[in-house]
Design a protein around this motif. Structure first.
Motif, PDB file in Angstrom:
ATOM      1  N   ALA A   1       0.822  -1.104   0.365  1.00  0.00           N
ATOM      2  CA  ALA A   1      -0.043  -0.105   0.339  1.00  0.00           C
ATOM      3  C   ALA A   1       1.263   1.249  -0.143  1.00  0.00           C
ATOM      4  CB  ALA A   1      -0.773   0.089   0.700  1.00  0.00           C
ATOM      5  N   CYS A   2       0.067   2.228  -0.462  1.00  0.00           N
ATOM      6  CA  CYS A   2       1.456   3.419  -0.396  1.00  0.00           C
ATOM      7  C   CYS A   2      -0.184   4.325  -0.208  1.00  0.00           C
ATOM      8  CB  CYS A   2       1.912   4.044  -1.867  1.00  0.00           C
ATOM      9  SG  CYS A   2       3.222   5.392  -1.834  1.00  0.00           S
ATOM     10  N   TYR A   3       0.356   5.651  -0.315  1.00  0.00           N
ATOM     11  CA  TYR A   3      -0.706   7.286  -0.383  1.00  0.00           C
ATOM     12  C   TYR A   3      -2.007   7.213  -1.448  1.00  0.00           C
ATOM     13  CZ  TYR A   3       3.712   8.659   1.432  1.00  0.00           C
ATOM     14  OH  TYR A   3       4.450   9.416   2.594  1.00  0.00           O
ATOM     15  N   GLY A   4      -2.459   7.300  -0.681  1.00  0.00           N
ATOM     16  CA  GLY A   4      -4.384   7.204  -0.974  1.00  0.00           C
ATOM     17  C   GLY A   4      -5.063   6.242  -1.282  1.00  0.00           C
ATOM     18  N   ASP A   5      -4.157   5.264  -0.039  1.00  0.00           N
ATOM     19  CA  ASP A   5      -4.789   3.972  -0.079  1.00  0.00           C
ATOM     20  C   ASP A   5      -5.478   3.843   1.780  1.00  0.00           C
ATOM     21  OD1 ASP A   5      -4.316   2.600  -2.785  1.00  0.00           O
ATOM     22  OD2 ASP A   5      -2.862   1.788  -1.976  1.00  0.00           O
ATOM     23  N   SER A   6      -5.319   4.607   2.147  1.00  0.00           N
ATOM     24  CA  SER A   6      -5.702   5.029   3.365  1.00  0.00           C
ATOM     25  C   SER A   6      -6.917   4.524   3.453  1.00  0.00           C
ATOM     26  CB  SER A   6      -5.796   5.609   4.094  1.00  0.00           C
ATOM     27  OG  SER A   6      -4.440   6.838   4.101  1.00  0.00           O
ATOM     28  N   GLY A   7      -7.446   3.397   4.452  1.00  0.00           N
ATOM     29  CA  GLY A   7      -8.733   2.772   4.747  1.00  0.00           C
ATOM     30  C   GLY A   7      -9.178   1.949   4.028  1.00  0.00           C
ATOM     31  N   GLY A   8      -8.260   1.637   2.792  1.00  0.00           N
ATOM     32  CA  GLY A   8      -8.752   0.303   1.851  1.00  0.00           C
ATOM     33  C   GLY A   8      -8.311  -1.135   2.744  1.00  0.00           C
ATOM     34  N   PRO A   9      -8.773  -2.210   1.911  1.00  0.00           N
ATOM     35  CA  PRO A   9      -9.122  -3.226   2.747  1.00  0.00           C
ATOM     36  C   PRO A   9      -7.551  -4.287   2.795  1.00  0.00           C
ATOM     37  CG  PRO A   9      -9.746  -3.640   0.777  1.00  0.00           C
ATOM     38  CD  PRO A   9      -9.701  -2.123   0.359  1.00  0.00           C
ATOM     39  N   ASN A  10      -7.671  -4.630   3.951  1.00  0.00           N
ATOM     40  CA  ASN A  10      -6.320  -5.599   3.799  1.00  0.00           C
ATOM     41  C   ASN A  10      -6.849  -7.295   4.035  1.00  0.00           C
ATOM     42  OD1 ASN A  10      -3.025  -4.662   3.926  1.00  0.00           O
ATOM     43  ND2 ASN A  10      -4.821  -3.130   5.022  1.00  0.00           N
ATOM     44  N   PHE A  11      -7.872  -7.950   3.004  1.00  0.00           N
ATOM     45  CA  PHE A  11      -7.679  -9.592   3.076  1.00  0.00           C
ATOM     46  C   PHE A  11      -7.620 -10.545   3.657  1.00  0.00           C
ATOM     47  CE2 PHE A  11     -10.580  -6.991  -0.269  1.00  0.00           C
ATOM     48  CZ  PHE A  11     -11.947  -7.131   0.384  1.00  0.00           C
ATOM     49  N   VAL A  12      -7.823 -11.226   4.157  1.00  0.00           N
ATOM     50  CA  VAL A  12      -6.156 -12.553   4.667  1.00  0.00           C
ATOM     51  C   VAL A  12      -7.514 -13.892   4.186  1.00  0.00           C
ATOM     52  CG1 VAL A  12      -7.834 -12.755   7.564  1.00  0.00           C
ATOM     53  CG2 VAL A  12      -5.433 -13.824   6.311  1.00  0.00           C
ATOM     54  N   GLU A  13      -6.977 -14.743   3.408  1.00  0.00           N
ATOM     55  CA  GLU A  13      -8.383 -16.085   3.308  1.00  0.00           C
ATOM     56  C   GLU A  13      -7.983 -16.930   4.010  1.00  0.00           C
ATOM     57  OE1 GLU A  13      -7.812 -19.577  -0.069  1.00  0.00           O
ATOM     58  OE2 GLU A  13      -6.847 -17.483  -0.434  1.00  0.00           O
ATOM     59  N   LEU A  14      -9.277 -17.644   4.549  1.00  0.00           N
ATOM     60  CA  LEU A  14      -9.299 -18.560   6.036  1.00  0.00           C
ATOM     61  C   LEU A  14     -10.221 -19.395   5.379  1.00  0.00           C
ATOM     62  CD1 LEU A  14      -9.602 -16.136   8.848  1.00  0.00           C
ATOM     63  CD2 LEU A  14      -7.543 -16.979   8.217  1.00  0.00           C
ATOM     64  N   ASP A  15      -9.999 -20.720   5.473  1.00  0.00           N
ATOM     65  CA  ASP A  15     -11.129 -21.392   4.826  1.00  0.00           C
ATOM     66  C   ASP A  15     -11.719 -21.523   3.425  1.00  0.00           C
ATOM     67  OD1 ASP A  15     -10.839 -23.169   6.992  1.00  0.00           O
ATOM     68  OD2 ASP A  15     -12.102 -21.871   8.532  1.00  0.00           O
ATOM     69  N   GLY A  16     -11.564 -20.957   2.630  1.00  0.00           N
ATOM     70  CA  GLY A  16     -10.977 -20.816   1.818  1.00  0.00           C
ATOM     71  C   GLY A  16     -12.611 -19.337   1.358  1.00  0.00           C
ATOM     72  N   GLU A  17     -12.551 -18.399   2.419  1.00  0.00           N
ATOM     73  CA  GLU A  17     -12.732 -17.090   2.408  1.00  0.00           C
ATOM     74  C   GLU A  17     -12.188 -16.062   2.665  1.00  0.00           C
ATOM     75  OE1 GLU A  17     -17.103 -15.402   3.667  1.00  0.00           O
ATOM     76  OE2 GLU A  17     -16.040 -16.833   5.542  1.00  0.00           O
ATOM     77  N   LEU A  18     -12.478 -14.686   1.836  1.00  0.00           N
ATOM     78  CA  LEU A  18     -11.534 -13.701   1.594  1.00  0.00           C
ATOM     79  C   LEU A  18     -12.565 -12.711   3.269  1.00  0.00           C
ATOM     80  CD1 LEU A  18     -10.744 -11.740  -1.206  1.00  0.00           C
ATOM     81  CD2 LEU A  18      -8.969 -13.677   0.563  1.00  0.00           C
ATOM     82  N   VAL A  19     -11.347 -12.612   4.158  1.00  0.00           N
ATOM     83  CA  VAL A  19     -12.488 -11.984   5.618  1.00  0.00           C
ATOM     84  C   VAL A  19     -10.824 -10.788   5.771  1.00  0.00           C
ATOM     85  CG1 VAL A  19     -12.650 -11.695   8.014  1.00  0.00           C
ATOM     86  CG2 VAL A  19     -13.078 -13.459   6.551  1.00  0.00           C
ATOM     87  N   LEU A  20     -12.050  -9.370   5.617  1.00  0.00           N
ATOM     88  CA  LEU A  20     -10.874  -8.264   5.948  1.00  0.00           C
ATOM     89  C   LEU A  20     -11.042  -7.975   6.832  1.00  0.00           C
ATOM     90  CD1 LEU A  20     -10.883  -5.429   4.949  1.00  0.00           C
ATOM     91  CD2 LEU A  20     -13.334  -5.050   5.201  1.00  0.00           C
ATOM     92  N   ALA A  21      -9.734  -8.393   7.699  1.00  0.00           N
ATOM     93  CA  ALA A  21      -8.907  -8.248   8.913  1.00  0.00           C
ATOM     94  C   ALA A  21      -8.763  -7.291   9.178  1.00  0.00           C
ATOM     95  CB  ALA A  21      -8.152  -9.169   8.392  1.00  0.00           C
ATOM     96  N   ALA A  22      -8.055  -6.333   8.313  1.00  0.00           N
ATOM     97  CA  ALA A  22      -7.735  -4.559   8.309  1.00  0.00           C
ATOM     98  C   ALA A  22      -7.903  -3.944   7.476  1.00  0.00           C
ATOM     99  CB  ALA A  22      -6.274  -5.153   8.880  1.00  0.00           C
ATOM    100  N   THR A  23      -8.136  -2.294   8.236  1.00  0.00           N
ATOM    101  CA  THR A  23      -7.768  -1.004   7.277  1.00  0.00           C
ATOM    102  C   THR A  23      -6.473  -0.514   7.037  1.00  0.00           C
ATOM    103  OG1 THR A  23      -8.546  -0.120   8.581  1.00  0.00           O
ATOM    104  CG2 THR A  23     -10.366  -0.922   6.623  1.00  0.00           C
ATOM    105  N   THR A  24      -5.783  -0.355   5.412  1.00  0.00           N
ATOM    106  CA  THR A  24      -4.935   0.350   5.689  1.00  0.00           C
ATOM    107  C   THR A  24      -4.789   1.695   6.289  1.00  0.00           C
ATOM    108  OG1 THR A  24      -4.001  -0.328   3.793  1.00  0.00           O
ATOM    109  CG2 THR A  24      -3.697   1.773   3.986  1.00  0.00           C
TER     110      THR A  24
END
Length: 307
Positions: A252-275
């Motif tokens: 990530a870099c400038y302008g990505d603030s608030g954007g998603p960081n997904f982690v794949e758990l049991d085949g599903e993308l979970v929105l774990a945290a925001t930049t």
């Protein structure tokens, strides 16, 4: 992904610069990244605002990223949603290339006026055109009342809410809202499982630092990109993610603030945290705000049905 490339107003810039717990930064790096047209739940945060406080609206642009977490709630960062002036307006776009649309309008309808009153009229007409085309949807920003918090918990979380508006993003775009984590889910998984999982960051931000005359610049931005990142560390309210190019990662870099960081758990993308922030050149670390923490869930509860 990290602090906004440009603030919605002078006050917002001042607030962002006062948060000293990490160096500002925000956007998907160009190395090891790719367009993300399939991530239709991820959108750009767009503002029509008075940048210099002279009483005239003088800027229509994207400046942060975020994610739809239900039909009428867009999740982003508090430093993206705070500090505006009374006449400022806020929008979300789930278009793939927002900057391209903004630029194309100016080519077709320019030149862009320089007189403040004429510029405001031009931008209001441009905004209405984008609304009529279904490229943006207007909403109401909210942020955690405890923002800016401190290094232990920045409370840097916000939403754009469309519940009281006639048009919501679901009326305009087809998307499946992101899946939020359960309470304390990252703690329950632990660092070993999180390190073994696949992580993906998405946003509209600029590229990593480019050396040139006068110092570093961060070109690009405004197009939805994705990149693989890797788990680094878990703190009570933060996930730290590695994005070193030499390891085949992006970030990530400038302008990505608030954007998603997904982690794949049991085949599903979970929105774990925001930049939120990271190293200023955008080479090494993405520092993201956990969404399974008690404070994040307390803020989100009035807006979203939490898992």
């Amino acid at each position: 992904m990290r602090r906004p490339l440009t603030a919605a107003a002078t006050a917002l810039a001042a607030i962002a610069s006062c948060v000293a717990f990490a160096a500002p930064s925000s956007a998907i790096n160009t190395y090891n990244s790719a367009p993300a047209p399939e991530r239709t739940e991820v959108g750009a945060f767009v503002g029509l605002y008075d940048r210099d406080g002279d009483g005239y609206l003088d800027r229509l642009r994207w400046y942060c990223s975020g994610t739809m977490v239900d039909d009428d709630t867009y999740l982003t960062a508090a430093h993206c949603t705070t500090g505006g002036l009374p006449d400022d307006r806020y929008f979300v776009s789930l278009e793939q290339d927002v900057q391209g649309l903004l630029d194309a309008y100016d080519v077709d309808h320019g030149p862009v006026p320089t007189d403040p009153a004429a510029l405001e009229a031009y931008l209001e007409t441009k905004t209405q055109y984008f609304l009529d085309q279904g490229w943006i949807v207007e909403g109401t920003p909210h942020q955690d009342p405890d923002y800016p918090g401190n290094g232990a918990d920045s409370h840097d979380i916000g939403v754009v809410d469309f519940a009281d508006w006639d048009v919501t993003p679901q009326d305009v775009w087809d998307f499946i809202p992101a899946t939020l984590p359960t309470a304390g889910q990252l703690d329950e998984l632990g660092s070993r499982a999180l390190d073994a999982a696949d992580w993906l960051t998405v946003g509209y931000g600029t590229s990593e630092a480019v050396r040139g005359p006068g110092g570093h610049t961060h070109p690009g931005g405004g197009e939805r990109l994705k990149a693989l990142v890797d788990f680094n560390a878990l703190n009570p309210t933060w996930v730290r993610l590695a994005m070193n190019a030499s390891r085949g990662l992006g970030g990530a870099c400038y302008g990505d603030s608030g954007g998603p960081n997904f982690v794949e758990l049991d085949g599903e993308l979970v929105l774990a945290a925001t930049t939120i922030t990271g190293d200023a050149p955008c080479y090494a670390t993405n520092v993201a705000y956990r969404l399974d923490s008690e404070s994040a869930r307390d803020f989100l509860e009035p807006f979203v049905d939490l898992p």
